[in-house]
Design an enzyme around this catalytic site. Structure first.
Site, PDB file in Angstrom:
ATOM      1  N   HIS A  43     -61.446  33.594  33.756  1.00  0.00           N
ATOM      2  CA  HIS A  43     -60.012  33.271  33.856  1.00  0.00           C
ATOM      3  C   HIS A  43     -59.208  34.549  33.670  1.00  0.00           C
ATOM      4  O   HIS A  43     -59.504  35.327  32.768  1.00  0.00           O
ATOM      5  CB  HIS A  43     -59.632  32.263  32.771  1.00  0.00           C
ATOM      6  CG  HIS A  43     -58.174  31.999  32.689  1.00  0.00           C
ATOM      7  ND1 HIS A  43     -57.527  31.196  33.598  1.00  0.00           N
ATOM      8  CD2 HIS A  43     -57.236  32.437  31.822  1.00  0.00           C
ATOM      9  CE1 HIS A  43     -56.239  31.141  33.282  1.00  0.00           C
ATOM     10  NE2 HIS A  43     -56.047  31.888  32.214  1.00  0.00           N
ATOM     11  N   PRO A  44     -58.214  34.803  34.459  1.00  0.00           N
ATOM     12  CA  PRO A  44     -57.777  34.085  35.656  1.00  0.00           C
ATOM     13  C   PRO A  44     -58.373  34.723  36.903  1.00  0.00           C
ATOM     14  O   PRO A  44     -58.133  35.881  37.196  1.00  0.00           O
ATOM     15  CB  PRO A  44     -56.260  34.259  35.633  1.00  0.00           C
ATOM     16  CG  PRO A  44     -56.062  35.627  35.043  1.00  0.00           C
ATOM     17  CD  PRO A  44     -57.219  35.822  34.069  1.00  0.00           C
TER      18      PRO A  44
END
Length: 110
Positions: free
Chosen positions: A94-95
Site C-alpha cells: 500500500h499504496p
C-alpha cells in the site's frame, strides 16, 4: 500500449458462462476509485474477476493506468488456477496499483 492501459488474462464472463453454465460463474467488478494509488495517479478504471463458483479464477481483466504491470500476477493467478482466498492472503503493498488486484480478490473471497 494505450491510455488507459488494458490487460487481460483468461476467459471473459460470457465465455465462462458458455463453458460452465451461467449458474456456475461468479464475476466481480472492482472500481479503481477505491484504490489509494489510483487516487494519487488520478486514474479511473476497473478490475473484473471471473471465477467458477467455489473454484478457480478463470479470468482477470483490467483497465486503468499501470494495469499492464499487473498482468504478470494475473497470469500466475490464472495458470495456477488460484482460488480468490489464496490470492487475498498474499501481500499487496500500500499504496500501489497492485493492491487493487489483491483487494479485488479479497472482495471476491467475501
Amino acid at each position: 500500449y494505450c491510455h488507459p492501459e488494458v490487460a487481460s488474462v483468461g476467459i471473459t464472463e460470457a465465455k465462462a458462462k458458455e463453458i460452465y453454465g451461467a449458474d456456475k460463474v461468479v464475476a466481480l467488478k472492482y472500481n479503481l476509485a477505491g484504490n489509494g494509488r489510483s487516487k494519487i495517479l488520478n486514474t479511473a478504471g476497473e478490475i473484473r474477476l471471473v471465477q467458477v463458483k467455489d473454484g478457480a479464477v478463470v479470468g482477470v481483466h483490467m483497465v486503468g493506468d499501470r494495469m499492464g504491470e499487473q498482468v504478470g500476477e494475473a497470469q500466475l493467478i490464472y495458470n495456477w488456477e488460484a482460488l480468490p482466498t489464496e490470492v487475498a492472503q498474499l501481500i499487496h503493498a500500500h499504496p500501489t496499483q497492485n493492491e487493487a488486484l489483491g483487494e479485488a480478490h479479497l472482495a471476491l473471497a467475501g
